[in-house]
Design a protein around this motif. Structure first.
Motif, PDB file in Angstrom:
ATOM      1  N   ALA A   4      27.144 -19.191  52.582  1.00  0.00           N
ATOM      2  CA  ALA A   4      28.115 -19.386  51.501  1.00  0.00           C
ATOM      3  C   ALA A   4      28.276 -20.843  51.115  1.00  0.00           C
ATOM      4  O   ALA A   4      28.652 -21.148  49.977  1.00  0.00           O
ATOM      5  CB  ALA A   4      29.471 -18.809  51.904  1.00  0.00           C
ATOM      6  N   TYR A   5      27.987 -21.765  52.049  1.00  0.00           N
ATOM      7  CA  TYR A   5      28.221 -23.180  51.789  1.00  0.00           C
ATOM      8  C   TYR A   5      26.959 -23.917  51.336  1.00  0.00           C
ATOM      9  O   TYR A   5      26.997 -25.122  51.121  1.00  0.00           O
ATOM     10  CB  TYR A   5      28.801 -23.852  53.030  1.00  0.00           C
ATOM     11  CG  TYR A   5      30.143 -23.278  53.426  1.00  0.00           C
ATOM     12  CD1 TYR A   5      31.265 -23.438  52.615  1.00  0.00           C
ATOM     13  CD2 TYR A   5      30.286 -22.541  54.592  1.00  0.00           C
ATOM     14  CE1 TYR A   5      32.487 -22.891  52.958  1.00  0.00           C
ATOM     15  CE2 TYR A   5      31.512 -21.989  54.949  1.00  0.00           C
ATOM     16  CZ  TYR A   5      32.611 -22.171  54.123  1.00  0.00           C
ATOM     17  OH  TYR A   5      33.815 -21.622  54.470  1.00  0.00           O
ATOM     18  N   ALA A  10      25.562 -21.155  45.196  1.00  0.00           N
ATOM     19  CA  ALA A  10      26.827 -21.378  44.491  1.00  0.00           C
ATOM     20  C   ALA A  10      27.134 -20.268  43.488  1.00  0.00           C
ATOM     21  O   ALA A  10      28.303 -19.946  43.249  1.00  0.00           O
ATOM     22  CB  ALA A  10      26.803 -22.724  43.780  1.00  0.00           C
ATOM     23  N   LEU A  11      26.105 -19.669  42.903  1.00  0.00           N
ATOM     24  CA  LEU A  11      26.341 -18.596  41.940  1.00  0.00           C
ATOM     25  C   LEU A  11      27.081 -17.430  42.591  1.00  0.00           C
ATOM     26  O   LEU A  11      27.909 -16.779  41.951  1.00  0.00           O
ATOM     27  CB  LEU A  11      25.010 -18.116  41.349  1.00  0.00           C
ATOM     28  CG  LEU A  11      25.074 -16.942  40.367  1.00  0.00           C
ATOM     29  CD1 LEU A  11      25.988 -17.256  39.187  1.00  0.00           C
ATOM     30  CD2 LEU A  11      23.675 -16.572  39.877  1.00  0.00           C
ATOM     31  N   LEU A  23      27.285 -13.185  52.748  1.00  0.00           N
ATOM     32  CA  LEU A  23      25.922 -13.092  52.234  1.00  0.00           C
ATOM     33  C   LEU A  23      24.920 -12.821  53.348  1.00  0.00           C
ATOM     34  O   LEU A  23      23.858 -12.229  53.112  1.00  0.00           O
ATOM     35  CB  LEU A  23      25.578 -14.383  51.487  1.00  0.00           C
ATOM     36  CG  LEU A  23      24.227 -14.463  50.787  1.00  0.00           C
ATOM     37  CD1 LEU A  23      24.043 -13.330  49.784  1.00  0.00           C
ATOM     38  CD2 LEU A  23      24.081 -15.820  50.096  1.00  0.00           C
ATOM     39  N   GLU A  24      25.242 -13.236  54.563  1.00  0.00           N
ATOM     40  CA  GLU A  24      24.332 -13.011  55.692  1.00  0.00           C
ATOM     41  C   GLU A  24      24.024 -11.524  55.904  1.00  0.00           C
ATOM     42  O   GLU A  24      22.927 -11.175  56.349  1.00  0.00           O
ATOM     43  CB  GLU A  24      24.943 -13.590  56.986  1.00  0.00           C
ATOM     44  CG  GLU A  24      24.808 -15.076  57.145  1.00  0.00           C
ATOM     45  CD  GLU A  24      25.849 -15.870  56.380  1.00  0.00           C
ATOM     46  OE1 GLU A  24      25.876 -17.106  56.521  1.00  0.00           O
ATOM     47  OE2 GLU A  24      26.659 -15.253  55.636  1.00  0.00           O
ATOM     48  N   ARG A 203      27.602 -26.473  38.924  1.00  0.00           N
ATOM     49  CA  ARG A 203      27.221 -26.315  40.327  1.00  0.00           C
ATOM     50  C   ARG A 203      26.318 -25.102  40.569  1.00  0.00           C
ATOM     51  O   ARG A 203      25.854 -24.897  41.691  1.00  0.00           O
ATOM     52  CB  ARG A 203      28.478 -26.171  41.185  1.00  0.00           C
ATOM     53  CG  ARG A 203      29.374 -27.396  41.196  1.00  0.00           C
ATOM     54  CD  ARG A 203      30.667 -27.100  41.905  1.00  0.00           C
ATOM     55  NE  ARG A 203      31.548 -28.264  41.945  1.00  0.00           N
ATOM     56  CZ  ARG A 203      32.821 -28.236  42.317  1.00  0.00           C
ATOM     57  NH1 ARG A 203      33.367 -27.082  42.683  1.00  0.00           N
ATOM     58  NH2 ARG A 203      33.552 -29.331  42.326  1.00  0.00           N
ATOM     59  N   LEU A 204      26.084 -24.309  39.547  1.00  0.00           N
ATOM     60  CA  LEU A 204      25.361 -23.054  39.735  1.00  0.00           C
ATOM     61  C   LEU A 204      23.858 -23.291  39.804  1.00  0.00           C
ATOM     62  O   LEU A 204      23.108 -23.041  38.848  1.00  0.00           O
ATOM     63  CB  LEU A 204      25.715 -22.072  38.612  1.00  0.00           C
ATOM     64  CG  LEU A 204      27.215 -21.761  38.452  1.00  0.00           C
ATOM     65  CD1 LEU A 204      27.431 -20.773  37.325  1.00  0.00           C
ATOM     66  CD2 LEU A 204      27.799 -21.244  39.752  1.00  0.00           C
TER      67      LEU A 204
END
Length: 374
Positions: A4-5, A10-11, A23-24, A203-204
């Motif tokens: 996530a970081y 970032a999307l 997400l993992e 940031r995407l």
């Protein structure tokens, strides 16, 4: 470092959302199956984490969710465009749309500075009037939802949200929020809406990289309805999902402000909306089983079908999560084999981020199920 970081993901964080799995989880599953080039489905897609993971593996993916907020966020995970496209659209709408409906309630007056509220309403009405959806409008809508409410910055120039002090993942009820702001003397920040959106969208990373799936592959609808599955053009072979927590009935109400931005009322709607039946564990198992049946009937019989399901209950429900899930498989009428059952990682990371408003929120008890059709 948690996925996530990482800036390349970032999307996936374009809009905070509660009860989301990390997400993992889908990444680990898809790594295992990537050589098979599966078609991925999430029938309770929420903010689209499964879809984003499938995008990272260049896999075809479909998502379903009954919430218009979830669908709007999830669509962004399959959209691709140049960074400037949604920002140019935002500037155009703010400059050219004269909003016809600007809420005048005490909540909106204290939640947003007058100039910011006018610009937010211009975006709200402008996006709703578009003749056709585009990747840029999908990204802009999701980014605006992500910036709609959150914590106050120490410096207005660094604002990441449009609102007075609020949680990121859900909207406080109006009366509570107004009382909270009054007691603490908190005022809505004087912010530049376009500047906040620019901070979010720039940031995407990877947004311009072509997605293997289209945003139209996210369907707003009830996964209990067989009709929704008829719109899925490719038969799924891998399902990765997390159904609504058993006993959690406030999804619609907790997202009331984002629902407003999407065209809903400027107050909390306490109707349940389409969702699984929480009228008892038997009813819940039956309604969830309907979803598993729809998946089994849409999938190709000649190919393998695996489901990876993170299933949770809220602590106050006092029921057996494993029992409910196994019963839902039986209710489906599809022959499923349970491959494995494991306790999920702590759900603290996925609970509603209530710290900003000092509210209590207990983590859910969750299990990861892997089942396959036989």
């Amino acid at each position: 470092m948690p996925l996530a970081y990482r800036k390349e993901n970032a999307l996936n964080a374009i809009c905070p959302y509660f009860t989301m799995f990390p997400l993992e989880y889908p990444t680990k599953v898809l790594k295992k199956h990537q050589k098979e080039r599966p078609v991925v489905l999430d029938p309770f897609c929420g903010r689209g984490t499964t879809l984003f993971a499938a995008r990272n593996f260049q896999l075809d993916a479909w998502g379903i969710d009954s919430s218009p907020v979830a669908a709007a966020i999830a669509k962004a995970k399959l959209a691709s465009c140049e960074i400037n496209a949604p920002l140019e659209l935002a500037a155009q709408l703010i400059a050219n749309v004269d909003p016809q409906e600007i809420p005048e309630s005490l909540f909106f007056g204290r939640a947003y500075h007058a100039k910011a509220l006018r610009e937010i309403c211009a975006l709200r009405e402008g996006l709703s009037r578009l003749e056709a959806e585009s990747d840029a409008s999908v990204i802009l809508r999701a980014a605006a939802l992500g910036c709609l409410h959150g914590p106050l910055p120490k410096n207005a120039e660094n604002a990441g949200y449009f609102s007075n002090q609020m949680p990121r993942t859900y909207a406080s009820k109006p009366d509570y929020a107004v009382r909270y702001w009054k007691e603490r003397g908190l005022k809505a920040p004087r912010i530049d809406v376009l500047r906040v959106l620019r901070r979010k969208i720039e940031r995407l990373a990877g947004l311009a990289t072509k997605s293997p799936s289209s945003f139209i592959q996210v369907l707003q609808g009830d996964a209990q309805s067989a009709d929704v599955f008829r719109s899925i053009e490719a038969a799924p072979s891998i399902v990765i999902t997390s159904p609504p927590y058993y006993g959690m009935r406030t999804y619609v109400q907790d997202q009331w402000l984002r629902n407003w931005f999407l065209g809903g009322p400027g107050h909390v709607d306490y109707s349940a909306g389409p969702q699984l039946d929480h009228g008892g564990k038997e009813a819940f198992s039956s309604s969830l089983g309907t979803v598993w049946r729809n998946i089994g009937e849409r999938a190709t019989e000649s190919e393998s079908l695996h489901m990876y399901v993170r299933f949770g209950i809220i602590p106050s429900a006092e029921v057996n999560a494993k029992e409910i899930f196994r019963n839902s498989l039986e209710e489906s009428g599809i022959n499923w084999r349970v491959v494995s059952v494991r306790a999920a990682d702590s759900a603290d990371a996925g609970k509603r981020q209530a710290d900003q408003m000092k509210a209590d929120s207990a983590a859910a008890v969750e299990f990861d199920f892997h089942v396959e059709r036989i």
